[in-house]
Enzyme design. Structure first.
Site: not given
Ligand code: ADP
Length: 492
Positions: A287, A231, A253, A178, A386
């Site tokens: 990061c 993320g 990570e 995803k 961050e």
């Molecule tokens: P940013 O907010 O900087 O985009 P995220 O940590 O939200 O960083 O994004 C990293 C990944 O996590 C993306 O693929 C995003 O779609 C996904 N993501 C965001 N929210 C969720 C969630 N609640 N559950 C699973 N995946 C998520």
């Protein structure tokens, strides 16, 4: 670039391109033009369910019958394919993400190495025999965990797919990826290219979608055995809750606020060059950024002066120009976040030494000047939180004890770096710094062979190296009784 919108209306499940259930498209913005440049299918929980089942079918089906050496051969092929397509992929990645072409090209070429490394490792995943008892044979097997859900970020898309796909498949798992909704384009290309590498259908599935819908349903899905995520830590916390449903294995990570320490006995010219690059590369969207620079007081003035002069020479520009050092932020949201932290830095009383705004020469695009604050208080938000932008906080220090205490006094712990010629001090800091990756007289030399991951809020588990390979396996213990004696019978 053609002005035509790139279109990827289907998702990749079970080796086929299928219509997403919602019929909707995610619009991807080019961060230079601020206009939609690509549209990618949007998967929802129904598509995730189909993809997970396809991955599970492949796991229990053809993929199980492949030898580890055969898995390695396909991973090797995937590495070759990445190299053959590097220029085109880099062009797409640059348009989607905004990172300079020379950086995306370099990253994609390096990503091939992850496939080569894990290709070679695939048939070297071994259990152990354990001298447990003379009358028994005891051994362990390392088995794949099953279906892996990979949730990836937008800052380095192809690297993050490679870091997850290569060890997961080497260990015999299947995967559902995803990608981040902000930068989904190259994931579709990876899906297409994986078909040429000869993986059986369902081994790699790619389902772009929004985090709260597609990401969360992947994390919740009871047939997913492991989530590998990169993320924000707050997202990792939410994934951890979702993953609790079937006690999934997880590896996270997350972010960082790395201390980068310059002692007065360091090779200061080298330290300066590396400190500069480590703070501003990828427009700060990394990061592992060296975002807290600690400089020993007796060299502080001179070192900071030189650094600021170098910052003035950083070329912010069009990411497709070969002379550009840093491009725009990937999104408006990230630009706003960076600008907001610059205001916070000013309000907190740090000294804004250079940068601090959007460059005037651009009328559009998420550009921001590389920015340096000096005399920063380590307890301030500027030093503790961050930013994920090109904002460097410089902090003076006097003694080893002071700087160690400040370096560790943060909620993150991904990487740390120090520059010194004193070997005792170097190893003492290597032991005492609370971070998963310590660099001495270099900074964050990420490599496929080196385990990478964080302490504290920076993550859980490790990517890269053999550590990552093991993290995609379950250990099974087998004990065989070799004795002819009757078993003792406590129920007699
Ligand atoms: P940013 O907010 O900087 O985009 P995220 O940590 O939200 O960083 O994004 C990293 C990944 O996590 C993306 O693929 C995003 O779609 C996904 N993501 C965001 N929210 C969720 C969630 N609640 N559950 C699973 N995946 C998520």
């Amino acid at each position: 670039m053609s002005t035509e919108i790139q279109s990827y209306p289907k998702i990749f499940i079970g080796g086929e391109w299928v219509q997403p259930h919602s019929g909707r498209l995610i619009k991807s913005i080019n961060p230079v033009t601020e206009e939609v440049w690509a549209e990618v299918a949007e998967a929802d929980e129904i598509d995730i369910d189909i993809a997970v089942k396809a991955a599970r079918e492949a796991f229990y089906g053809p993929w199980r019958r492949w030898t580890a050496t055969e898995r390695g051969a396909s991973l090797r092929k995937m590495g070759d394919i990445l190299l053959e397509n590097a220029e085109r992929l880099a062009f797409l990645e640059t348009n989607d993400n905004g990172k300079p072409y020379r950086d995306t090209l370099g990253e994609i070429k390096r990503s091939a190495e992850w496939f080569y490394y894990y290709a070679g490792a695939a048939d070297k995943i071994q259990g152990e025999t354990i001298p447990n008892n003379p009358d028994s044979l005891a051994y362990t097997r390392r088995e794949p965990v099953g279906v892996v859900g990979a949730i990836t970020p937008w800052n380095s898309p192809i690297s993050m797919y490679s870091w997850k796909i290569a060890p997961a498949l080497a260990a015999g798992n299947t995967i559902v990826i995803k990608p981040a909704e902000l930068t989904p384009v190259t994931s579709m290309e990876i899906a297409r290219l994986s078909q040429d590498a000869g993986f059986p259908p369902g081994v790699i599935n790619v389902v772009p979608g929004y985090g709260k819908v597609a990401g969360s349903s992947l994390a919740k899905h009871p047939l997913v055995n492991k989530i590998a995520f990169t993320g924000e830590y707050s997202t990792a916390q939410s994934i951890m809750k979702d993953a609790a449903v079937n006690l999934k294995r997880v590896s996270f990570e997350c972010g960082g606020k790395a201390p980068h320490i310059i002692f007065d006995d360091a090779d200061l010219d080298k330290a300066l060059t590396v400190a500069l690059h480590s703070a501003f590369r990828s427009t700060g969207q990394s990061c592992s950024l060296g975002s807290r620079l600690f400089v020993q007081r007796n060299i502080y003035k001179e070192f900071v002066k030189k650094l600021i002069n170098r910052v003035r020479q950083i070329r912010v520009g069009m990411p497709l120009d070969k002379d550009t050092h840093i491009g725009p932020h990937t999104s408006k949201a990230q630009l706003d976040k960076t600008l907001q932290y610059i205001e916070i830095g000013k309000e907190e009383g740090a000294h804004l030494a250079v940068g601090g705004k959007q460059p005037e020469e651009f009328t559009r695009g998420y550009f921001v000047e590389p920015t340096v604050f000096t005399e920063v208080d380590n307890q301030s938000r500027l030093a503790q939180e961050e930013i994920f932008g090109p904002v460097l906080a410089i902090i003076p220090f006097d003694t080893d004890e002071d700087v160690l205490q400040m370096a560790n006094n943060v909620q993150y712990g991904l990487v740390a770096g120090l520059w010194t010629k004193d070997i005792k001090r170097a190893h003492k800091f290597a032991a005492d710094l609370e971070a998963g990756f310590i660099s001495i007289n270099t900074y964050r030399p990420i490599h496929w062979t080196l385990p990478y991951g964080g302490y504290k809020l920076s993550g859980y588990g490790r990517e890269n190296g053999l550590e990552a390979l093991h993290a995609y396996t379950e250990v099974k213990t087998v004990v065989v009784n070799l004795s002819d004696e009757l078993p003792s019978d406590p129920f007699k």
